[in-house]
Design an enzyme around this catalytic site. Structure first.
Site, mmCIF file in Angstrom:
data_model
loop_
_atom_site.group_PDB
_atom_site.id
_atom_site.type_symbol
_atom_site.label_atom_id
_atom_site.label_comp_id
_atom_site.label_asym_id
_atom_site.label_seq_id
_atom_site.Cartn_x
_atom_site.Cartn_y
_atom_site.Cartn_z
ATOM 1 C CG HIS A 30 42.381 58.947 29.539
ATOM 2 N ND1 HIS A 30 43.629 59.017 30.126
ATOM 3 C CD2 HIS A 30 41.535 58.537 30.521
ATOM 4 C CE1 HIS A 30 43.544 58.669 31.397
ATOM 5 N NE2 HIS A 30 42.281 58.362 31.658
ATOM 6 C CG HIS A 263 47.722 59.842 28.969
ATOM 7 N ND1 HIS A 263 47.684 58.741 28.152
ATOM 8 C CD2 HIS A 263 47.533 59.378 30.229
ATOM 9 C CE1 HIS A 263 47.497 57.658 28.893
ATOM 10 N NE2 HIS A 263 47.395 58.027 30.153
ATOM 11 C CD GLU A 411 52.639 31.732 40.640
ATOM 12 O OE1 GLU A 411 53.137 30.802 41.312
ATOM 13 O OE2 GLU A 411 53.321 32.574 40.018
ATOM 14 C CG HIS A 473 55.913 28.565 50.428
ATOM 15 N ND1 HIS A 473 56.995 29.395 50.335
ATOM 16 C CD2 HIS A 473 55.872 27.865 49.261
ATOM 17 C CE1 HIS A 473 57.602 29.213 49.182
ATOM 18 N NE2 HIS A 473 56.937 28.302 48.501
#
Length: 666
Positions: A30, A263, A411, A473
């Site tokens: 890049h 890029h 999280e 869960h």
């Protein structure tokens, strides 16, 4: 350090062209972003960043984090010029096998690289934990001596800012008021697909102001504006800083400037020739570094060396004037552990029925008393994960002296923050949540493994037996999803004594992350044979209960809550004539690293191998063999009390014993 503007221009062009030449030689990389960011990076490295290339791990050095890791040649060019052990030949081998210049920066490979970055958003998010770690050390020691004064500088791209993890982490950084965190946002409006405006139109500055950051807007190619913004950011004493810098990708490239083509692909020989002519740069040799540019960076490195030597004197004075505080500082910066750690944690292990989350939580309190470097927290789940360090206070804005970190319901950010704390090189950090939510943290865990970080991740509610919350869960594939990450150790203890071994392993293993999987439901204290040596638990798997007659015909291997189930199934099988050995496997990864003789002594050839774990079964096939038996659960769970689930899904001794008998009959 005053620098002539003509020399500034030449130094910036050196950084740009080193990057361009390296990408071209590799035919990969890049080039446009290093060309655009060279102005900003130069000002950071020559006017503010404190570093000593002869001592890359000097504790009070400033850190530079290139969150836009795809622009790695920008960083490698700077590291080379700054005098770190990165010869020009390494730049010439950019992205090649076994070079110290991989495609994205990796902390354990390249001196001067402070953080492994690549997946967008991870760099700026991990930098938040790194900055917090420095503030936490300052709170502990700077009232006695200014030993922790470092800042964290960085550059983030559009991609970093778009990724959700950076939003979580930046929100936490603003909440904590991390005034030692200064980031540039490279606002070049270019992504791989084209203009960033195709998918991104928010006002990033206003968003960060809402997070509580000090926000400035500049032209990223105007050195006067860059300097003024940096000076204001460094002087800001209550908030992290974001400097929104408008830049032009591949600036000075006549045909590829401000295009997505610059890029992710080399400029090409013709465009490089045109670019060098446009800025007055020699076409040959490639990788050209003017002597006066080398001298400029050498002078800056010498300033850094003097700063380190002055810091060494401060530390010596602290150790002489206040030996107790000085000794604590050394203990933390070396992350020292007591020699009798395992014995002490075994003494602290409750020998009673209990959920392993609670048993491990009790042991953690003793670990915290023995290891001052231990810090951590949860994603709003301390009452459930049992990980709060009692009497140690919370890390808060203006008060970083605590040991408990409230991550909130973040999280993703927690995983990166823990990694940053590990990179601060004074703490052994942990983060905790339910095992099913490790999905949110998996990228950060992978980065910890790749970076060989001493990080701990504690996951509770580790199976369908968490019960009534149901399949949303209840983790099924998660233990193996984590085990399959290289350099990750997953420890699933079965009782209090195994929890002591789990904490010992997590605290002593310093070349990669350790994960604990802990139960919500109560488990019995396991009976062990007379003369049992607890140290055998540290080998990852061990014989818990053996057949009275050797060799065993059946070996029941189990982890965590299923170990006691294996012991009950053993009684039924032995009543019908089988010779049964029960092997507890708290950490499969550790066991597989043992020598062949030990592995075969635990799992001798010729016996029927049976794995018992309340999760997916397919990966266990590599352990039990084609003629072995895997007992587990390959579908989602259900909402019900744990004992009802055990009966419904066959995790009861009678069903396990019958499956073994059926396997032997087949």
């Amino acid at each position: 350090m005053q620098i002539d503007e003509t020399l500034v221009k030449k130094a910036v062009q050196t950084i740009q062209m080193l990057s361009v030449d390296a990408v071209e030689k590799a035919n990969s990389g890049h080039p446009g972003t290093p060309m655009a960011l060279a102005h900003i990076a130069f000002e950071i490295w020559t006017r503010h960043l404190r570093y000593d290339p002869t001592a890359p791990h000097w504790p009070d050095r400033d850190r530079f984090v290139l969150s836009a890791g795809h622009a790695s040649m920008l960083l490698y060019s700077l590291i080379h010029l700054a005098g770190f052990d990165l010869p020009l030949d390494e730049l010439k081998h950019f992205r090649q096998l076994c070079s110290r210049t991989p495609g994205h920066p990796e902390v354990h490979i390249t001196p001067g690289v402070e953080m492994t970055t690549g997946p967008l958003g991870q760099g700026i998010s991990t930098a938040v934990g790194l900055a917090a770690g420095i503030k936490m050390m300052a709170a502990r020691f700077n009232t006695k001596a200014p030993v922790a004064t470092a800042r964290v500088f960085g550059i983030a791209s559009d991609g970093d800012i778009m990724e959700g993890i950076s939003s979580e982490a930046s929100s936490l950084a603003g909440h904590l008021g991390l005034d030692n965190l200064i980031f540039f946002y490279d606002d070049n409006n270019i992504t791989i697909d084209g203009k960033a405006s195709l998918s991104f139109s928010e006002d990033v500055g206003k968003r960060y102001e809402a997070y509580g950051w000090f926000v400035q807007h500049i032209d990223g190619h105007d050195h006067a504006q860059i300097r003024e913004a940096l000076d204001r950011a460094v002087a800001e004493l209550s908030r992290p800083s974001l400097i929104v810098a408008k830049t032009i990708i591949a600036r000075d490239a006549p045909n590829k400037a401000n295009t997505s083509k610059a890029h992710g692909e080399p400029l090409g020989a013709k465009e490089i020739e045109l670019t060098k002519k446009a800025i007055g740069w020699p076409l040959e040799p490639t990788f050209f570094v003017p002597d006066e540019v080398r001298a400029l960076f050498a002078e800056r490195a010498e300033e850094g060396k003097k700063a380190r030597e002055a810091w060494n004197e401060i530390v010596r004075a602290l150790e002489q004037g206040d030996p107790e505080t000085g000794a604590l500082y050394r203990r933390m910066t070396t992350r020292e552990l007591p020699e009798n750690l395992f014995e002490e944690l075994c003494k602290a292990a409750p020998r009673k029925t209990g959920a392993t989350r609670a048993l491990a939580g009790t042991i953690e309190q003793r670990a915290a008393a023995l290891v001052p470097s231990l810090v951590g927290g949860s994603a709003d789940l301390n009452p459930s994960t049992k990980t709060y360090i009692e009497g140690a206070g919370a890390v808060q804005k203006g008060d970083f002296g605590g040991r408990n970190i409230h991550f909130g319901i973040r999280e993703h950010a927690m995983g990166a923050f823990v990694n940053g704390l590990a990179l601060a090189e004074s703490f052994i950090p942990f983060g905790s949540t339910f095992l099913v939510f490790s999905d949110y943290m998996r990228p950060a865990i992978r980065m910890a493994a790749l970076s060989r970080l001493h990080a701990i991740f504690i996951f509770t509610h580790d199976s369908i037996f968490l019960g009534e919350d149901g399949p949303t869960h209840q983790p099924i594939e998660h233990l193996w999803a984590l085990r399959l990450i290289p350099n990750v150790d997953v420890v699933r203890p079965a009782d209090g004594l195994e929890c002591a071994a789990a904490w010992t392993h997590a605290l002593t293993r310093n070349n990669g992350p350790t994960l604990m999987a802990l139960s919500r439901q109560n488990l019995p204290d396991l009976p062990r044979p007379e003369g049992f040596d607890p140290k055998v638990m540290l080998r990852g798997a061990y014989v818990l209960s053996d057949s009275a007659v050797q060799p065993p015909t059946v070996i029941l291997m189990a982890t965590g809550s299923e170990v006691s189930l294996a012991l009950e199934a053993k009684k039924l099988l032995e009543a019908s004539g089988d010779r049964v050995r029960v092997v507890s496997v708290p950490c499969l990864e550790v066991f597989l690293r043992q020598d062949q003789a030990y592995r075969e002594s635990v799992l001798p050839v010729g016996s029927l191998r049976v794995s018992i774990e309340a999760g997916v079964t397919t990966p266990w096939r590599a352990i039990v063999g084609e003629k072995g038996l895997t007992i587990g659960h390959d579908d989602f769970g259900s909402s019900a009390p744990d004992k009802d689930l055990a009966k419904h899904f066959g995790f009861v001794p009678e069903v396990v014993a019958e499956k073994v008998r059926s396997m032997k009959r087949s």
